[in-house]
Design a protein around this motif. Structure first.
Motif, PDB file in Angstrom:
ATOM      1  N   THR A  40      14.285 -32.688  -2.180  1.00  0.00           N
ATOM      2  CA  THR A  40      14.756 -31.691  -3.139  1.00  0.00           C
ATOM      3  C   THR A  40      16.172 -31.955  -3.642  1.00  0.00           C
ATOM      4  OG1 THR A  40      15.402 -30.248  -1.297  1.00  0.00           O
ATOM      5  CG2 THR A  40      13.236 -29.869  -2.287  1.00  0.00           C
ATOM      6  N   ALA A  41      16.904 -32.849  -2.977  1.00  0.00           N
ATOM      7  CA  ALA A  41      18.231 -33.232  -3.472  1.00  0.00           C
ATOM      8  C   ALA A  41      18.151 -34.358  -4.492  1.00  0.00           C
ATOM      9  CB  ALA A  41      19.120 -33.654  -2.300  1.00  0.00           C
ATOM     10  N   TYR A  42      16.973 -34.970  -4.649  1.00  0.00           N
ATOM     11  CA  TYR A  42      16.811 -36.122  -5.544  1.00  0.00           C
ATOM     12  C   TYR A  42      15.618 -35.951  -6.484  1.00  0.00           C
ATOM     13  CZ  TYR A  42      20.010 -38.412  -2.285  1.00  0.00           C
ATOM     14  OH  TYR A  42      21.100 -38.732  -1.511  1.00  0.00           O
ATOM     15  N   ASP A  43      15.164 -34.731  -6.686  1.00  0.00           N
ATOM     16  CA  ASP A  43      13.931 -34.513  -7.444  1.00  0.00           C
ATOM     17  C   ASP A  43      14.180 -34.202  -8.920  1.00  0.00           C
ATOM     18  OD1 ASP A  43      15.016 -31.988  -7.236  1.00  0.00           O
ATOM     19  OD2 ASP A  43      13.118 -30.992  -6.753  1.00  0.00           O
ATOM     20  N   PHE A  44      15.275 -34.742  -9.495  1.00  0.00           N
ATOM     21  CA  PHE A  44      15.618 -34.370 -10.869  1.00  0.00           C
ATOM     22  C   PHE A  44      14.539 -34.773 -11.864  1.00  0.00           C
ATOM     23  CE2 PHE A  44      17.246 -38.647 -10.457  1.00  0.00           C
ATOM     24  CZ  PHE A  44      17.104 -39.231 -11.714  1.00  0.00           C
ATOM     25  N   LEU A  45      13.869 -35.909 -11.648  1.00  0.00           N
ATOM     26  CA  LEU A  45      12.792 -36.320 -12.552  1.00  0.00           C
ATOM     27  C   LEU A  45      11.586 -35.389 -12.403  1.00  0.00           C
ATOM     28  CD1 LEU A  45      12.807 -40.212 -12.253  1.00  0.00           C
ATOM     29  CD2 LEU A  45      13.590 -38.841 -14.194  1.00  0.00           C
ATOM     30  N   HIS A  46      11.245 -35.059 -11.174  1.00  0.00           N
ATOM     31  CA  HIS A  46      10.106 -34.174 -10.942  1.00  0.00           C
ATOM     32  C   HIS A  46      10.392 -32.775 -11.491  1.00  0.00           C
ATOM     33  CE1 HIS A  46       9.602 -37.474  -8.096  1.00  0.00           C
ATOM     34  NE2 HIS A  46       8.318 -37.197  -8.083  1.00  0.00           N
ATOM     35  N   ALA A  47      11.637 -32.310 -11.344  1.00  0.00           N
ATOM     36  CA  ALA A  47      12.003 -31.003 -11.887  1.00  0.00           C
ATOM     37  C   ALA A  47      11.902 -31.008 -13.408  1.00  0.00           C
ATOM     38  CB  ALA A  47      13.419 -30.629 -11.448  1.00  0.00           C
ATOM     39  N   GLY A  71       0.603 -33.346  -6.767  1.00  0.00           N
ATOM     40  CA  GLY A  71       1.881 -34.039  -6.625  1.00  0.00           C
ATOM     41  C   GLY A  71       3.074 -33.166  -6.965  1.00  0.00           C
ATOM     42  N   GLY A  72       4.244 -33.814  -6.979  1.00  0.00           N
ATOM     43  CA  GLY A  72       5.465 -33.122  -7.383  1.00  0.00           C
ATOM     44  C   GLY A  72       6.318 -32.588  -6.256  1.00  0.00           C
ATOM     45  N   GLY A  73       5.815 -32.616  -5.010  1.00  0.00           N
ATOM     46  CA  GLY A  73       6.624 -32.133  -3.898  1.00  0.00           C
ATOM     47  C   GLY A  73       7.110 -30.705  -4.058  1.00  0.00           C
ATOM     48  N   SER A 124     -14.183 -25.236 -10.734  1.00  0.00           N
ATOM     49  CA  SER A 124     -13.619 -24.217  -9.841  1.00  0.00           C
ATOM     50  C   SER A 124     -12.208 -23.785 -10.210  1.00  0.00           C
ATOM     51  CB  SER A 124     -13.620 -24.728  -8.395  1.00  0.00           C
ATOM     52  OG  SER A 124     -12.822 -25.899  -8.274  1.00  0.00           O
ATOM     53  N   VAL A 125     -11.525 -24.514 -11.086  1.00  0.00           N
ATOM     54  CA  VAL A 125     -10.148 -24.157 -11.428  1.00  0.00           C
ATOM     55  C   VAL A 125     -10.006 -24.067 -12.947  1.00  0.00           C
ATOM     56  CG1 VAL A 125      -9.132 -25.117  -9.331  1.00  0.00           C
ATOM     57  CG2 VAL A 125      -9.388 -26.572 -11.329  1.00  0.00           C
ATOM     58  N   ASP A 126      -9.041 -23.271 -13.376  1.00  0.00           N
ATOM     59  CA  ASP A 126      -8.826 -23.040 -14.812  1.00  0.00           C
ATOM     60  C   ASP A 126      -7.774 -23.972 -15.404  1.00  0.00           C
ATOM     61  OD1 ASP A 126     -10.307 -20.228 -15.039  1.00  0.00           O
ATOM     62  OD2 ASP A 126      -9.054 -20.188 -13.234  1.00  0.00           O
ATOM     63  N   LEU A 127      -6.863 -24.437 -14.539  1.00  0.00           N
ATOM     64  CA  LEU A 127      -5.722 -25.233 -15.004  1.00  0.00           C
ATOM     65  C   LEU A 127      -5.378 -26.261 -13.945  1.00  0.00           C
ATOM     66  CD1 LEU A 127      -3.163 -25.693 -16.838  1.00  0.00           C
ATOM     67  CD2 LEU A 127      -2.073 -23.835 -15.546  1.00  0.00           C
ATOM     68  N   VAL A 128      -5.155 -27.509 -14.357  1.00  0.00           N
ATOM     69  CA  VAL A 128      -4.675 -28.559 -13.458  1.00  0.00           C
ATOM     70  C   VAL A 128      -3.413 -29.162 -14.054  1.00  0.00           C
ATOM     71  CG1 VAL A 128      -5.144 -30.795 -12.380  1.00  0.00           C
ATOM     72  CG2 VAL A 128      -6.992 -29.110 -12.584  1.00  0.00           C
ATOM     73  N   LEU A 129      -2.377 -29.280 -13.228  1.00  0.00           N
ATOM     74  CA  LEU A 129      -1.132 -29.929 -13.621  1.00  0.00           C
ATOM     75  C   LEU A 129      -0.891 -31.092 -12.670  1.00  0.00           C
ATOM     76  CD1 LEU A 129       1.132 -26.766 -14.162  1.00  0.00           C
ATOM     77  CD2 LEU A 129      -0.198 -28.012 -15.885  1.00  0.00           C
ATOM     78  N   ALA A 130      -0.582 -32.271 -13.209  1.00  0.00           N
ATOM     79  CA  ALA A 130      -0.288 -33.448 -12.393  1.00  0.00           C
ATOM     80  C   ALA A 130       1.161 -33.849 -12.634  1.00  0.00           C
ATOM     81  CB  ALA A 130      -1.232 -34.602 -12.750  1.00  0.00           C
ATOM     82  N   CYS A 131       1.991 -33.731 -11.590  1.00  0.00           N
ATOM     83  CA  CYS A 131       3.441 -33.896 -11.745  1.00  0.00           C
ATOM     84  C   CYS A 131       3.913 -35.220 -11.125  1.00  0.00           C
ATOM     85  CB  CYS A 131       4.164 -32.713 -11.102  1.00  0.00           C
ATOM     86  SG  CYS A 131       5.945 -32.708 -11.374  1.00  0.00           S
ATOM     87  N   LEU A 132       3.983 -36.262 -11.941  1.00  0.00           N
ATOM     88  CA  LEU A 132       4.520 -37.567 -11.547  1.00  0.00           C
ATOM     89  C   LEU A 132       3.861 -38.119 -10.281  1.00  0.00           C
ATOM     90  CD1 LEU A 132       8.358 -37.394 -12.326  1.00  0.00           C
ATOM     91  CD2 LEU A 132       6.492 -38.237 -13.746  1.00  0.00           C
TER      92      LEU A 132
END
Length: 316
Positions: A40-47, A71-73, A124-132
């Motif tokens: 979380t101190a280095y997740d600027f790209l994921h954020a 993904g995405g932590g 089974s799901v309405d929305l999927v997000l894939a984060c890096l």
């Protein structure tokens, strides 16, 4: 509470003849486990990617009962706290990761699972997000097909992966320093920007779109850059990676080359990150269809308010 109907005992259908195995997924999981303690101190790209994904969610004029995040932590859940409009649109958020410790960073419902063998019940799901995360899959099309399989009809999918221009400076320097052990074995390959809409279409998604976000980060030297990559869990996991550790002199020479070629006026060096965003819909009969060629009722020139020229006219 995790809904038990989400997990399926039967894996989603996958292509029989898959692509070659490029990535060591077990190694990737271990490295993401290692990175979780300070991620979380280095997740600027994921954020950044998470914020852009939620921008796309907010642009859709409907709400979503269940959202599955790959993904995405925990980055999407953290971003959602500051996005009241997006929070109102998502009733139940489930965050997942290949790494158990990365999955544990989420303060939402969290599951550890493998995107390459997505154990999610069909429709089974309405929305999927894939984060890096999908740039680490050995079969990107297969992963997209499984995501489509998990979505309800007219469900929405939005993703972000690292694209081909990512770390171009570092690649050039590694190749220059060691031609006998070329850079593609030290830095993972990434998808080209122009491919993503086509890949979504091949995977059965309707109305596919893609765009790119280029980010330039600045570092004191390449050693600091490589420290950040380790802390992000984004270090080399190629199956054919060099098994012999590089020498200290190799990295010193790489740092010197990086500085000589790319240092800016203040001495810092840039690192390019290309984030490819893409989105599509699970098919549904009520979705808009592309018009038949020749069916337009208004000429393009009239719509644009310009004079129409024949092929023999000159424009200038």
């Amino acid at each position: 509470m995790t809904p038990v109907t989400l997990i399926s005992s039967k894996p989603a259908p996958q292509p029989e003849d898959g692509p070659p195995v490029l990535f060591d997924r077990r190694l990737l999981a271990r490295r993401r486990d290692r990175a979780a303690s300070e991620f979380t101190a280095y997740d600027f790209l994921h954020a950044r990617a998470a914020d852009d994904l939620l921008d796309r969610v907010e642009s859709v004029s409907r709400d979503f009962e269940t959202c599955l995040v790959l993904g995405g932590g925990g980055a999407v859940g953290r971003a959602l706290k500051d996005r009241p409009q997006a929070r109102r649109k998502i009733n139940h958020l489930i965050e997942t990761d290949l790494s158990p410790r990365m999955a544990g960073l989420s303060d939402q419902t969290a599951i550890c699972l493998d995107e390459e063998q997505l154990p999610v019940a069909p429709e089974s799901v309405d929305l999927v997000l894939a984060c890096l995360n999908l740039h680490w899959t050995n079969d990107l099309v297969g992963a997209l097909i499984q995501i489509n399989h998990a979505l309800k009809p007219d469900g929405f999918f939005a993703g972000a992966i690292l694209g081909g221009a990512t770390l171009t400076e570092l690649r050039q320097c590694l190749k220059s320093v060691d031609d006998a052990d070329p850079a593609p074995r030290r830095v993972s390959p990434f998808a080209d920007t122009v491919d993503m809409a086509g890949l979504l279409s091949r995977s059965g998604f309707a109305l596919p779109v893609s765009d790119v976000d280029r980010v330039k980060a600045r570092y004191g030297n390449s050693f600091v850059l490589m420290r950040d990559l380790r802390a992000m869990g984004e270090t080399n996991a190629l199956v054919e990676r060099p098994r012999t550790p590089a020498t200290k002199s190799f990295f010193v020479k790489t740092a010197q080359t990086y500085s000589e070629r790319f240092a800016e006026a203040d001495g810092k060096v840039p690192a390019t990150f290309e984030i490819i965003h893409f989105a599509g819909w699970a098919p549904h009969p009520d979705q808009p269809k592309p018009k038949r060629p020749g069916s337009a009722k208004v000429r393009l020139a009239d719509a644009l308010g310009v004079k129409e020229h024949t092929s023999g006219d000159s424009v200038g």
